[in-house]
Every structure is written in structure tokens, then in C-alpha cells.
Design a protein around this motif. Structure first.
Motif, PDB file in Angstrom:
ATOM      1  N   VAL A 120     -19.527   0.684  -6.805  1.00 28.18           N
ATOM      2  CA  VAL A 120     -18.708  -0.265  -6.234  1.00 28.18           C
ATOM      3  C   VAL A 120     -19.340  -0.960  -4.821  1.00 28.18           C
ATOM      4  N   SER A 121     -18.909  -2.204  -4.265  1.00 31.42           N
ATOM      5  CA  SER A 121     -19.294  -2.481  -3.029  1.00 31.42           C
ATOM      6  C   SER A 121     -18.897  -1.725  -2.035  1.00 31.42           C
ATOM      7  N   ASP A 122     -19.412  -1.680  -0.871  1.00 30.16           N
ATOM      8  CA  ASP A 122     -19.243  -0.662   0.401  1.00 30.16           C
ATOM      9  C   ASP A 122     -19.070   0.813  -0.230  1.00 30.16           C
ATOM     10  N   SER A 123     -20.076   1.044  -1.091  1.00 32.32           N
ATOM     11  CA  SER A 123     -20.039   2.606  -1.564  1.00 32.32           C
ATOM     12  C   SER A 123     -20.555   3.560  -0.687  1.00 32.32           C
ATOM     13  N   GLU A 124     -21.569   3.000   0.138  1.00 29.73           N
ATOM     14  CA  GLU A 124     -22.094   4.074   1.215  1.00 29.73           C
ATOM     15  C   GLU A 124     -20.767   4.464   2.223  1.00 29.73           C
ATOM     16  N   GLU A 125     -20.268   3.365   2.527  1.00 25.03           N
ATOM     17  CA  GLU A 125     -19.248   3.573   3.719  1.00 25.03           C
ATOM     18  C   GLU A 125     -18.430   4.279   3.350  1.00 25.03           C
ATOM     19  N   LEU A 126     -17.945   4.136   2.001  1.00 27.39           N
ATOM     20  CA  LEU A 126     -16.745   4.861   1.278  1.00 27.39           C
ATOM     21  C   LEU A 126     -17.128   6.342   1.129  1.00 27.39           C
ATOM     22  N   VAL A 127     -18.276   6.528   0.703  1.00 29.95           N
ATOM     23  CA  VAL A 127     -18.772   7.901   0.495  1.00 29.95           C
ATOM     24  C   VAL A 127     -18.774   8.777   1.793  1.00 29.95           C
ATOM     25  N   ASP A 128     -19.124   8.067   2.904  1.00 27.69           N
ATOM     26  CA  ASP A 128     -19.052   8.469   4.126  1.00 27.69           C
ATOM     27  C   ASP A 128     -17.835   9.013   4.672  1.00 27.69           C
ATOM     28  N   LEU A 129     -16.777   8.162   4.395  1.00 25.04           N
ATOM     29  CA  LEU A 129     -15.326   8.288   4.903  1.00 25.04           C
ATOM     30  C   LEU A 129     -14.955   9.483   4.209  1.00 25.04           C
ATOM     31  N   ILE A 130     -15.350   9.761   2.853  1.00 25.30           N
ATOM     32  CA  ILE A 130     -14.640  10.996   2.108  1.00 25.30           C
ATOM     33  C   ILE A 130     -15.511  12.044   2.452  1.00 25.30           C
ATOM     34  N   ASN A 131     -16.708  12.060   2.777  1.00 21.82           N
ATOM     35  CA  ASN A 131     -17.311  13.339   3.290  1.00 21.82           C
ATOM     36  C   ASN A 131     -16.923  13.822   4.544  1.00 21.82           C
ATOM     37  N   ASN A 132     -16.440  12.997   5.402  1.00 17.80           N
ATOM     38  CA  ASN A 132     -15.844  13.076   6.639  1.00 17.80           C
ATOM     39  C   ASN A 132     -14.458  13.483   6.635  1.00 17.80           C
ATOM     40  N   ASN A 133     -13.807  13.485   5.756  1.00 15.05           N
ATOM     41  CA  ASN A 133     -12.426  13.853   5.767  1.00 15.05           C
ATOM     42  C   ASN A 133     -12.003  14.394   4.472  1.00 15.05           C
ATOM     43  N   PRO A 134     -10.903  15.680   4.494  1.00 17.70           N
ATOM     44  CA  PRO A 134     -10.473  16.453   3.308  1.00 17.70           C
ATOM     45  C   PRO A 134      -9.659  15.587   2.648  1.00 17.70           C
ATOM     46  N   LEU A 135      -9.789  15.900   1.281  1.00 16.04           N
ATOM     47  CA  LEU A 135      -9.029  14.887   0.329  1.00 16.04           C
ATOM     48  C   LEU A 135      -7.602  15.273   0.444  1.00 16.04           C
ATOM     49  N   ASN A 136      -6.693  14.423   0.711  1.00 12.88           N
ATOM     50  CA  ASN A 136      -5.212  14.614   0.368  1.00 12.88           C
ATOM     51  C   ASN A 136      -4.790  15.069  -0.733  1.00 12.88           C
ATOM     52  N   ASN A 137      -3.847  16.084  -0.987  1.00 17.96           N
ATOM     53  CA  ASN A 137      -3.496  16.403  -2.169  1.00 17.96           C
ATOM     54  C   ASN A 137      -2.392  15.613  -2.911  1.00 17.96           C
ATOM     55  N   THR A 138      -2.009  14.558  -2.240  1.00 20.56           N
ATOM     56  CA  THR A 138      -1.119  13.635  -2.985  1.00 20.56           C
ATOM     57  C   THR A 138      -1.878  12.692  -3.725  1.00 20.56           C
ATOM     58  N   VAL A 139      -1.476  12.212  -4.975  1.00 15.24           N
ATOM     59  CA  VAL A 139      -2.223  11.149  -5.533  1.00 15.24           C
ATOM     60  C   VAL A 139      -1.155   9.910  -5.473  1.00 15.24           C
ATOM     61  N   LYS A 140      -1.440   8.801  -4.985  1.00 14.47           N
ATOM     62  CA  LYS A 140      -0.461   7.675  -5.199  1.00 14.47           C
ATOM     63  C   LYS A 140      -0.301   6.957  -6.478  1.00 14.47           C
ATOM     64  N   ILE A 141       0.812   6.222  -6.938  1.00 12.25           N
ATOM     65  CA  ILE A 141       0.817   5.520  -8.154  1.00 12.25           C
ATOM     66  C   ILE A 141       1.240   4.222  -7.584  1.00 12.25           C
ATOM     67  N   ILE A 142       0.575   3.208  -8.315  1.00 12.89           N
ATOM     68  CA  ILE A 142       0.855   1.726  -8.308  1.00 12.89           C
ATOM     69  C   ILE A 142       1.096   1.157  -9.457  1.00 12.89           C
ATOM     70  N   LEU A 143       2.235   0.568  -9.763  1.00  7.90           N
ATOM     71  CA  LEU A 143       2.572   0.142 -11.084  1.00  7.90           C
ATOM     72  C   LEU A 143       2.557  -1.547 -10.760  1.00  7.90           C
ATOM     73  N   ILE A 144       2.010  -2.468 -11.882  1.00 12.60           N
ATOM     74  CA  ILE A 144       2.128  -3.577 -11.751  1.00 12.60           C
ATOM     75  C   ILE A 144       2.459  -4.239 -13.281  1.00 12.60           C
ATOM     76  N   SER A 145       3.620  -5.034 -13.139  1.00  8.30           N
ATOM     77  CA  SER A 145       3.735  -5.639 -14.313  1.00  8.30           C
ATOM     78  C   SER A 145       4.651  -6.849 -14.264  1.00  8.30           C
ATOM     79  N   GLU A 146       4.626  -7.943 -15.197  1.00  7.45           N
ATOM     80  CA  GLU A 146       5.535  -8.858 -15.123  1.00  7.45           C
ATOM     81  C   GLU A 146       7.096  -8.517 -15.066  1.00  7.45           C
ATOM     82  N   ARG A 147       7.360  -7.540 -16.047  1.00  8.91           N
ATOM     83  CA  ARG A 147       8.789  -7.048 -15.974  1.00  8.91           C
ATOM     84  C   ARG A 147       8.887  -5.606 -16.321  1.00  8.91           C
TER      85      ARG A 147
END
Length: 320
Positions: A120-147
Motif C-alpha cells: 500500500v502507499s505510505d506503507s513505511e509511515e504506516l508500519v512506523d506508526l504501528i510499531n510505535n503504538n500498541p494495537l487497540n483490542n477493538t476492531v471497528k466495522i464499517i458497512l456500506i450498501s445502497e440499502r
């Protein structure tokens, strides 16, 4: 959606279509458009700090199905499962819940390997952010649909209120004007009017160990020539959060904006503004020039500072 006919002082309805009529495919058209326009779409989904991890991702080796889109919210270090449907589907919520349960077993190494695999684009920046912060134990969900079937929204609302699950649902509408096609995202859950009063039980953002990452570690990773000056300017006011590369609430109550946050991205400064003063976009364009690209999101606005000239204008506006 209405067209404003300024000459005749009247509104005219745009012709509403749907994905099936327009032969828009779920994965190869709609999903691909979201991926290629992520910087714009993430504001429509009210996740302005999110990075796209990838698409068609297998959440666990025991299943053959794949997650439509996976994102990472750098605001609180949470993973976001995004499930798309061209039309209503009663199984959409069940699919997303099962994917979220599987992704919740991932550790930092698994997430980083997926990012590197997806290139993905900005992968180095993203990996750096992940390495510097503990993962949150909450996984978010986003639903997208016409109806949506009513039971999908009712169940998602129950899960959010009773069990603190972070579930958001957006309906997407398609409109036609001559040869142009327009798409509108509308939040269906939670209702915007009630979003601020929802109690997210069970949701706890993890605090990073600020002593582990310093601004001296971050500075060499910033590619713009005014990065050092910009960092010293911000540090003169407050300590900031080096692990997330940001200064939250750098200014408050300025020109009608309730809060101004400065994010140090690898290739630019990103400015988040909360609040909605009158003629906010015109005000910002007058400050920074007509070529400034402004993104609007649920709680305010966002734009990037990419040149030394724009940084001087930013300093002049924010003051000492």
C-alpha cells in the motif's frame, strides 16, 4: 439530491439510479473506486486518520472468504473492517462480525506483514506508526450498501449500545446528470445527532509509551524542507505526541474553529480543524490560496501543507 437552478431560482431533482442499472460492479468498479480515491473517501466515512491496508484480504487461514477492505485508524491504533454490498444483504453484518473476530486475533507482526504484502502507499509511515503504538483490542466495522434490511440496522444498533461494538453503517446513493454520475454517502448508523451521546462501553484506546519514541526519532522520516522548523514551532507551544506524530488541540477557539490539530506526515503537514464556522472553506482559501484542497468530514475540515509558502501562511494565521 437537488440541482440548484440559480437563473430560475428553483430546485430540480437529479435522476436517481442504482448500481445494477448503471452496470456498476461491486468489486471491480465500486471497490476499486474507493481504493483509488481513499484520501477523499475516508473523510466521507468519518475516519480521517485512517490508512488503507489493502483489499480482498484473507482474515484467517481456515476460511476462503476475504475482507473487502481493511484499514488502520492511526488515531487510536484500531483495525477497521469495511464490508461493501451493491444492494441490501442480510448476511452483510454477520460477515463483518466474523471477519472482525478473526482479525482481532492478529498481532502487530501479522498486520505489518499484510501491509507489506499489499504494498500500500505510505506503507513505511504506516508500519512506523504501528510499531510505535500498541494495537487497540477493538476492531471497528464499517458497512456500506445502497440499502439495508431493517434487521441489519436494528442488530448493529443493539450491538453498539449493549456491547460497545464500534459499528457504523453508510448508505450510498447514485445520481445522474447528463453523462455525469454522482455518488453520495449518508451515515445511517449511528445517527449523527446521537453519535456524541453514545457510550462506547468496552472501548478503551491504549496509550503509547511516550518515552519509547521521541521527536528526534520522527524528524529524519519527514521529507519536506520545512519539517525541522515546523516541529520546533509546534514544540514551543506543547509537547505533542511523537508516537502518533501529532499535536492535538494546538490552537483552540481560533476564528470559529473549536480545535486545530497538526499532524506530521511523511510528505506533508496535515491540518485537522473541528467546528464549522460560517464560510469556513472561503476563509481557508483566502488564507492559503485558491489551489488549497480542502476535505470536509463529520466534525470539520482537513487540508495539507506541502510548501514553505503555505507553512509561512500557517504560522502567520496560528501566531506564536
Amino acid at each position: 439530491m437537488l440541482k440548484f437552478d440559480m437563473d430560475n431560482k428553483r430546485f430540480e431533482p437529479l435522476a436517481q439510479g442504482n448500481f445494477k442499472q448503471e452496470q456498476i460492479l461491486e468489486r471491480y468498479d465500486f471497490q476499486s473506486a474507493i481504493v483509488s480515491s481513499w484520501e477523499q473517501i475516508k473523510h466521507s466515512l468519518n475516519i480521517p486518520d485512517a490508512y488503507l491496508v489493502g483489499q480482498e484480504i484473507t482474515p484467517h487461514h481456515s476460511v476462503q472468504n476475504s475482507i473487502d477492505l481493511l484499514a488502520f485508524d492511526s488515531d487510536d491504533s484500531s483495525i477497521i473492517v469495511i464490508e461493501l454490498k451493491r444492494d441490501k444483504d442480510k448476511l452483510q453484518l454477520l460477515q463483518s462480525l466474523s471477519y472482525a473476530a478473526m482479525v482481532a486475533t492478529w498481532d502487530r507482526e501479522k498486520l505489518i506483514s499484510q501491509i507489506q504484502y499489499s504494498t500500500v502507499s505510505d506503507s513505511e509511515e504506516l508500519v512506523d506508526l504501528i510499531n510505535n503504538n500498541p494495537l487497540n483490542n477493538t476492531v471497528k466495522i464499517i458497512l456500506i450498501s445502497e440499502r439495508y434490511d431493517p434487521e441489519v440496522i436494528i442488530t448493529a444498533d443493539w450491538l453498539a449500545n449493549q456491547y460497545g461494538m464500534d459499528i457504523t453503517a453508510f448508505s450510498v446513493s447514485l445520481y445522474k446528470l447528463e453523462d455525469d454520475t454522482f455518488v453520495n454517502f449518508e451515515q445511517r448508523l449511528p445517527l449523527k445527532e446521537l453519535e456524541d451521546v453514545y457510550e462506547k462501553r468496552g472501548f478503551k484506546a491504549l496509550k503509547a509509551d511516550k518515552s519509547a519514541v521521541t521527536w528526534d526519532d520522527v524528524l529524519p522520516k519527514l521529507e519536506y524542507p520545512f519539517a525541522s522548523e515546523a516541529l520546533q514551532y509546534c514544540l514551543a507551544t506543547k509537547e505533542g505526541d511523537a508516537s502518533r506524530r501529532r499535536f492535538v488541540g494546538f490552537r483552540r477557539g481560533l476564528d470559529g474553529f473549536s480545535s486545530i490539530t497538526i499532524n506530521f506526515r511523511a510528505k506533508y503537514l496535515n491540518i485537522y480543524l473541528t467546528g464549522d464556522p460560517i464560510d469556513a472553506e472561503s476563509f481557508l482559501l483566502n488564507k492559503f490560496g485558491a489551489d488549497l484542497t480542502i476535505s470536509e468530514w463529520a466534525k470539520g475540515y482537513s487540508f495539507n501543507i506541502t510548501s514553505d509558502t503555505q507553512f509561512r501562511q500557517l504560522k502567520e494565521w496560528l501566531g506564536d
